[in-house]
Scaffold this active site. Structure first.
Site: not given
Length: 236
Positions: A128, A145, A141
């Site tokens: 991402s 990532k 998150y």
């Protein structure tokens, strides 16, 4: 053109969204695709489904070890629970680390064993833009990532002598079932679009084009990189 004809590809998270798009694109490019999802993914030409919870390490290893061959791996299974850092629960932290990091590592390791034994292969991890920057309500998150980006580099260096290439694709916000709830908020959508110099939310096909490139011989000298499909978000 069918640049992946005769090759076998395994795609995790293939039940919907980016993973589903990758599975379909690889099949269209000629690969024999094993589409992995929690429940069997819908059938399509050139694709066979495998029901597997990728957080079940033993099942993942068994599935990959049982394939007749494995030339391409695309790891697309992942999740996000946006919330303020101060409010992150142990439950959410553990769940995201298990799916976005541990399951990714185990899947890559199992696939790499097959590819090293066979003398080569291509691994593509769906990362991402949040693996390159930070953002509010994305602390866990972003953590996961960034871990995927680190794994990409380390695995690429270690596996290069064996002919195994490892790369990541780092998209911006993409129209998928996972993002539908966020992007339905008109204010949030406008804020996201304002951060993307090209001025639009990503589409699944934007990501699948990058994945096909990294899975094919067109990228034969590319490894350890992260291809940012982010409309320029991280260029600022």
């Amino acid at each position: 053109m069918r640049p992946l004809a005769g090759r076998t590809a395994l795609v995790t998270g293939a039940g919907r969204g980016i993973g589903r798009g990758c599975a379909l694109a690889l099949a269209e490019a000629g690969a024999d695709v094993v589409a992995v999802s929690r429940s069997a993914a819908p059938a399509a030409e050139g694709m066979r489904s495998a029901a597997c919870d990728v957080t079940d390490s033993a099942r993942v290893r068994e599935l990959i070890a049982g394939l007749p061959r494995l030339d391409v791996l695309v790891v697309a299974a992942g999740a996000n629970v946006p919330e303020p850092l101060l409010d992150v629960s142990d439950e959410h932290l553990d769940a995201l680390l298990a799916l976005n990091v541990r399951a990714v590592f185990v899947t890559v390791q199992a696939a790499a064993r097959r590819m090293v034994a066979a003398g080569g292969g291509a691994i593509v991890l769906i990362s991402s833009q949040m693996g390159h920057v930070g953002a509010p309500r994305r602390s866990v998150y972003c953590t996961t990532k960034h871990a995927v980006e680190g794994l990409t580099k380390a695995a690429a260096v270690e596996l290069a002598p064996h002919g195994v290439r490892v790369n990541a694709v780092a998209p911006t916000f993409v129209e998928t079932p996972m993002t539908a709830g966020f992007l339905a908020d008109a204010r949030f959508r406008a804020e996201v679009e304002s951060q993307i110099p090209l001025g639009r939310i990503g589409r699944v096909e934007d990501v699948t084009g990058a994945v096909l490139y990294l899975a094919s011989d067109a990228s034969a000298l590319v490894t350890g990189t992260s291809l940012r499909v982010d409309g320029g978000w991280t260029a600022r």
